[in-house]
Design a protein around this motif. Sequence first.
Motif, PDB file in Angstrom:
ATOM      1  N   PRO A  13       0.834  -1.203   0.000  1.00 51.48           N
ATOM      2  CA  PRO A  13       0.000   0.000   0.000  1.00 51.48           C
ATOM      3  C   PRO A  13       0.873   1.259   0.000  1.00 51.48           C
ATOM      4  CG  PRO A  13      -0.569  -1.466   1.835  1.00 51.48           C
ATOM      5  CD  PRO A  13       0.653  -2.004   1.187  1.00 51.48           C
ATOM      6  N   TYR A  24       2.203   3.200   6.502  1.00 53.95           N
ATOM      7  CA  TYR A  24       1.186   3.002   5.483  1.00 53.95           C
ATOM      8  C   TYR A  24       0.110   4.066   5.621  1.00 53.95           C
ATOM      9  CZ  TYR A  24       3.258  -1.527   4.534  1.00 53.95           C
ATOM     10  OH  TYR A  24       4.116  -2.532   4.197  1.00 53.95           O
ATOM     11  N   LEU A  29      -5.697   1.913   3.132  1.00 51.44           N
ATOM     12  CA  LEU A  29      -5.813   0.535   3.612  1.00 51.44           C
ATOM     13  C   LEU A  29      -7.268   0.096   3.637  1.00 51.44           C
ATOM     14  CD1 LEU A  29      -3.291   0.626   6.566  1.00 51.44           C
ATOM     15  CD2 LEU A  29      -2.925  -0.287   4.282  1.00 51.44           C
ATOM     16  N   ASP A  33      -6.124  -5.693   3.029  1.00 52.52           N
ATOM     17  CA  ASP A  33      -4.786  -5.509   3.595  1.00 52.52           C
ATOM     18  C   ASP A  33      -4.669  -6.076   5.008  1.00 52.52           C
ATOM     19  OD1 ASP A  33      -3.699  -4.000   1.382  1.00 52.52           O
ATOM     20  OD2 ASP A  33      -5.035  -2.384   2.021  1.00 52.52           O
TER      21      ASP A  33
END
Length: 60
Positions: A13, A24, A29, A33
């Motif tokens: 990501p 991230y 997300l 994920d």
Amino acid sequence: MTDPLDKATAKAPPTVGEGCLSRYDPEALGPEDGTEFPDAAQLWETLQKQSPPDDPERKR
């Protein structure tokens, strides 16, 4: 059994920040994920009850 290296080559990501502050992007997300954890609040409360009162980690 699937090839374990297939997951290693999957696209990560997007990230925000640089260096040690890189993380991230939470907006990017999703459930695919592995971000679904419905019992997180219950686990946190359980862990807080198990910590000794003078534990500095408990104050966070």
